[in-house]
Design a protein around this motif. Structure first.
Motif, mmCIF file in Angstrom:
data_model
loop_
_atom_site.group_PDB
_atom_site.id
_atom_site.type_symbol
_atom_site.label_atom_id
_atom_site.label_comp_id
_atom_site.label_asym_id
_atom_site.label_seq_id
_atom_site.Cartn_x
_atom_site.Cartn_y
_atom_site.Cartn_z
ATOM 1 N N THR A 66 0.835 -1.198 0.000
ATOM 2 C CA THR A 66 0.000 0.000 0.000
ATOM 3 C C THR A 66 0.870 1.248 0.000
ATOM 4 N N PRO A 67 0.315 2.372 -0.464
ATOM 5 C CA PRO A 67 1.079 3.612 -0.394
ATOM 6 C C PRO A 67 1.395 3.919 1.062
ATOM 7 N N ASN A 68 2.387 4.651 1.322
ATOM 8 C CA ASN A 68 2.822 5.098 2.656
ATOM 9 C C ASN A 68 3.287 3.949 3.533
ATOM 10 N N GLY A 69 3.442 2.777 2.948
ATOM 11 C CA GLY A 69 4.015 1.686 3.700
ATOM 12 C C GLY A 69 3.116 1.068 4.741
ATOM 13 N N GLY A 121 2.915 5.786 -4.170
ATOM 14 C CA GLY A 121 2.173 6.319 -3.028
ATOM 15 C C GLY A 121 3.051 7.258 -2.218
ATOM 16 N N GLY A 122 2.427 8.207 -1.546
ATOM 17 C CA GLY A 122 3.172 9.163 -0.729
ATOM 18 C C GLY A 122 4.193 9.904 -1.579
ATOM 19 N N LEU A 123 5.400 10.022 -1.062
ATOM 20 C CA LEU A 123 6.465 10.663 -1.855
ATOM 21 C C LEU A 123 7.281 9.609 -2.607
ATOM 22 N N CYS A 207 -3.570 4.972 -6.867
ATOM 23 C CA CYS A 207 -4.390 5.678 -5.895
ATOM 24 C C CYS A 207 -3.518 6.672 -5.139
ATOM 25 N N SER A 208 -4.111 7.780 -4.737
ATOM 26 C CA SER A 208 -3.421 8.789 -3.949
ATOM 27 C C SER A 208 -2.311 9.444 -4.787
ATOM 28 N N ASN A 209 -1.031 9.330 -4.369
ATOM 29 C CA ASN A 209 -0.012 9.877 -5.270
ATOM 30 C C ASN A 209 -0.056 9.135 -6.603
ATOM 31 N N GLY A 210 -0.387 7.843 -6.558
ATOM 32 C CA GLY A 210 -0.542 7.076 -7.798
ATOM 33 C C GLY A 210 -1.682 7.621 -8.652
ATOM 34 N N ASN A 236 -3.917 17.782 -6.506
ATOM 35 C CA ASN A 236 -3.607 19.173 -6.166
ATOM 36 C C ASN A 236 -2.795 19.124 -4.872
ATOM 37 N N LEU A 237 -1.687 18.403 -4.942
ATOM 38 C CA LEU A 237 -0.936 18.030 -3.739
ATOM 39 C C LEU A 237 -0.458 19.243 -2.947
ATOM 40 N N SER A 238 -0.029 20.284 -3.657
ATOM 41 C CA SER A 238 0.486 21.465 -2.952
ATOM 42 C C SER A 238 -0.614 22.087 -2.076
ATOM 43 N N ALA A 360 -7.350 8.679 11.425
ATOM 44 C CA ALA A 360 -5.894 8.442 11.418
ATOM 45 C C ALA A 360 -5.161 9.585 10.715
ATOM 46 N N TRP A 361 -5.741 10.070 9.615
ATOM 47 C CA TRP A 361 -5.071 11.147 8.877
ATOM 48 C C TRP A 361 -5.254 12.502 9.532
ATOM 49 N N GLN A 362 -6.512 12.841 9.860
ATOM 50 C CA GLN A 362 -6.783 14.227 10.249
ATOM 51 C C GLN A 362 -6.526 14.526 11.718
ATOM 52 N N ASP A 378 2.991 14.293 9.814
ATOM 53 C CA ASP A 378 4.117 13.471 9.370
ATOM 54 C C ASP A 378 4.176 13.325 7.862
ATOM 55 N N MET A 379 3.009 13.112 7.259
ATOM 56 C CA MET A 379 3.070 12.718 5.852
ATOM 57 C C MET A 379 2.653 13.793 4.880
ATOM 58 N N VAL A 380 1.726 14.639 5.264
ATOM 59 C CA VAL A 380 1.225 15.603 4.293
ATOM 60 C C VAL A 380 1.920 16.943 4.482
ATOM 61 N N PRO A 443 -9.873 11.834 3.538
ATOM 62 C CA PRO A 443 -9.383 12.786 4.539
ATOM 63 C C PRO A 443 -8.120 13.537 4.123
ATOM 64 N N ILE A 444 -7.550 13.234 2.941
ATOM 65 C CA ILE A 444 -6.306 13.926 2.543
ATOM 66 C C ILE A 444 -6.547 14.842 1.343
ATOM 67 N N PHE A 445 -7.352 14.366 0.408
ATOM 68 C CA PHE A 445 -7.565 15.142 -0.815
ATOM 69 C C PHE A 445 -9.072 15.390 -0.956
ATOM 70 N N SER A 446 -9.464 16.607 -0.619
ATOM 71 C CA SER A 446 -10.885 16.931 -0.531
ATOM 72 C C SER A 446 -11.628 16.622 -1.843
ATOM 73 N N ASN A 482 -13.174 6.601 2.557
ATOM 74 C CA ASN A 482 -12.002 7.358 2.997
ATOM 75 C C ASN A 482 -10.900 7.263 1.933
ATOM 76 N N HIS A 483 -9.636 7.265 2.369
ATOM 77 C CA HIS A 483 -8.533 7.358 1.415
ATOM 78 C C HIS A 483 -8.190 5.998 0.801
ATOM 79 N N CYS A 484 -8.567 5.818 -0.449
ATOM 80 C CA CYS A 484 -8.286 4.594 -1.213
ATOM 81 C C CYS A 484 -9.013 3.373 -0.663
HETATM 82 C C1 BEZ Z 1 -0.476 8.922 -0.559
HETATM 83 O O1 BEZ Z 1 -0.061 8.577 -1.674
HETATM 84 O O2 BEZ Z 1 -1.116 8.156 0.185
HETATM 85 C C2 BEZ Z 1 -0.147 10.304 -0.063
HETATM 86 C C3 BEZ Z 1 0.387 11.227 -0.934
HETATM 87 C C4 BEZ Z 1 0.712 12.469 -0.464
HETATM 88 C C5 BEZ Z 1 0.476 12.805 0.853
HETATM 89 C C6 BEZ Z 1 -0.081 11.874 1.698
HETATM 90 C C7 BEZ Z 1 -0.398 10.613 1.236
#
Ligand code: BEZ
Length: 550
Positions: A66-69, A121-123, A207-210, A236-238, A360-362, A378-380, A443-446, A482-484
């Motif tokens: 999964t993204p973010n490990g 996923g993530g960065l 999904c997410s960054n993917g 719209n990550l920024s 967990a995210w918010q 931590d992550m966003v 909860p991360i990308f509205s 929720n997220h993915c």
């Molecule tokens: C993700 O891919 O799950 C993710 C990407 C950017 C920030 C937080 C999570």
């Protein structure tokens, strides 16, 4: 001895022949396809293959998929395939740090002629198993590799999951977009060498960054991709990072202090507070779609305001004190620009806010030992420092600057990273199709941010004279999700099949059917936005066929 050799040779020849005759598409003997020498000889010397091996049919434990490990307990069964791992563009970057683009490709012995680029996923920073992960972890259908897709995945150009690569120009460019073009071209080359053909179709799914990467694929590499699935895209990550940073700060302000004097954010809003919020949203909006089923499909008509839940003198239960109500309102609204207008699109009032993943995210969780895990900081928000900011922004800068000024400081990186373009004419003209799917309670990308982009895509496409965006891009919103995956949602669906069908037949999907463990026995159509499912008023309200898209 001589006879033995001849028999062995004949067997090998027959095996090869049978493999060719049996396979549905272009196939060769798996052994020839999976030859390190053959592949390496045909590739540029800048590509190093670190492993090439034939993997027999059987189960694969996915410990890190999964993204973010986040760990996953899924084990999947795969057919035999060739595993290829390697790297290219090796270099020494800023501060003497080594970089390369790492990749993994898996070519099934019985290939369906398609290539799937599996998003990260993530960065990023790790090469995840190239098995063709779904956009939703809730999906119970086989992953793409098991369906015959060749799959490629990549770390996108740096080698540490939580790397700080804000200062390395090329690492940043590769993460933002360029690795997508480079890895896809390499994957096409490997398929040409291994199978003597390019794929009939090339898809991107993530999904997410993917999901962000999937949209980047369609927006910046329109000639390379025939279709994409963008799940809960970090498109719209920024802005999402700035909004998250702002919302966490709101919760901090009402969080009780721990013994160390620091705010304990998970206690800012308790699980019971979030259930009260979710209940209030359901009381107000669940019935708008005709079925009181715990899911709000008609989000457009939902006019919930947390003030509706503010405690009066008479009530002590099922209500929230004024301080919490105002904090929720501010956190959901997001930061303001200097002129007082909202700087970002808001979070969504959907019952999924009571979901574990949302929390967990918010807000975060606290275990029995008092250890806190809040993913936002931590992550966003940290991605502002580890990736976006150049020159660097210190933690103090982030605390003292306004959201507007942070957004301004990261604008150059945002420009290469965000998949917010609405110009997709080449992708559309060549028959490319995009499926975008998210949860109303991501909860991360509205989801409001995504619907705003889709509406702009629709307007811009029309105004530019290219017709209807819905002919090449469709958005699907899953109530409660929720997220993915996760949340009180029907998160078991298979959008890759929907995409493939659309690309092949040209007939756009008006909906797909979703089921899910959270609501056993229920199924619903997830309609292409702006439509949503409405109960017909007749028949079993649990069954998708008693709903229409309106
Ligand atoms: C993700 O891919 O799950 C993710 C990407 C950017 C920030 C937080 C999570």
């Amino acid at each position: 001895m001589q006879i033995k050799v001849i028999v062995l040779g004949l067997c090998l020849y027959l095996t090869t022949f049978i493999a060719v005759a049996d396979a549905t598409k272009v196939t060769e003997s798996p052994v020839r396809v999976c030859s390190s020498e053959k592949l390496q000889a045909g590739l540029s010397p800048e590509v190093t293959l670190t492993a090439v091996s034939l993997v027999g049919a059987g189960p694969l434990e996915l410990v890190d998929l999964t993204p973010n490990g986040s760990p996953t307990d899924r084990s999947i069964v795969l057919g035999s395939h060739c595993l290829i791992q390697g790297r290219f563009e090796e270099r020494v970057g800023t501060n003497g740090k080594r970089y390369y683009i790492g990749f993994e490709m898996r070519l099934p012995t019985e290939w369906n002629g398609r290539l799937l680029y599996q998003g990260g996923g993530g960065l990023n920073g790790v090469v995840l198993p190239a098995v063709g992960r779904h956009t939703t972890n809730g999906s119970s259908t086989p992953m793409a590799l098991a369906r015959g897709y060749a799959v490629v995945s990549t770390d996108s150009g740096h080698q540490e999951r939580n790397a700080n690569f804000a200062e390395d120009q090329l690492a940043k460019i590769n993460y933002a977009y360029a690795a997508i073009g480079k890895v896809t071209k390499l994957a096409h080359q490997i398929l040409s060498l291994a199978r003597n053909t390019k794929p009939e179709r090339t898809y991107f799914q993530g999904c997410s960054n993917g999901g962000r990467e999937a949209l980047i694929a369609a927006q910046r590499y329109p000639e390379l991709f025939d279709g994409i699935v963008a799940g809960n895209p970090a498109f719209n990550l920024s802005t999402a990072a700035v909004l998250s940073h702002y919302s966490t700060r709101q919760y901090w302000q009402i969080a009780p202090q721990g013994s160390d004097g620091q705010p304990v954010v998970p206690r800012a809003l308790t699980e019971s507070d979030m259930s009260i919020l979710a209940r209030g949203i359901l009381d107000r909006c669940d019935k708008l779609d005709g079925a009181e089923d715990g899911m709000v499909f008609d989000q457009g008509a939902c006019d919930f305001d947390p003030r509706m839940l503010q405690c009066s003198e008479a009530e002590a239960d099922n209500c929230l004190p004024a301080a919490k109500v105002e904090t929720v309102r501010n956190a959901f609204r997001g930061p303001l620009a200097p002129d007082g207008a909202p700087l970002t699109n808001p979070w969504v009032y959907d019952p999924g806010v009571a979901g574990e993943n949302w929390r967990a995210w918010q807000i975060g969780t606290e275990n029995e030992n008092g250890e806190i895990n809040t993913r936002f900081p931590d992550m966003v928000a940290d991605s502002l420092a580890r990736y976006f900011a150049y020159p660097a922004l210190s933690a103090e800068d982030l605390e003292t600057r306004t959201s507007f000024s942070v957004l301004d400081a990261i604008a150059p990186t945002a420009a290469i990273t965000d998949a917010t373009s609405t110009q997709m004419s080449t992708f559309a003209a060549k028959g490319g199709k995009a499926i975008i799917v998210t949860g109303w309670s991501d909860p991360i990308f509205s989801a409001h941010d995504l619907t705003a982009w889709y509406e702009k895509l629709t307007r811009d496409t029309h105004e530019a004279g290219f017709g209807e965006a819905s002919q090449f891009a469709r958005l699907f919103l899953v109530p409660g999700m929720n997220h993915c995956s996760g949340g009180p949602a029907l998160d078991d669906f298979d959008v890759l099949s929907v995409l493939d069908e659309w690309v092949q037949s040209g007939k756009a999907p008006d909906y797909f059917i979703a089921t899910g463990k959270h609501f056993p026995g229920q199924s619903r159509p997830i309609c292409a936005y702006p439509k949503h499912a409405v109960y017909s008023g007749k028949g079993d309200y649990s069954a998708a066929n008693n709903y229409t898209c309106q």
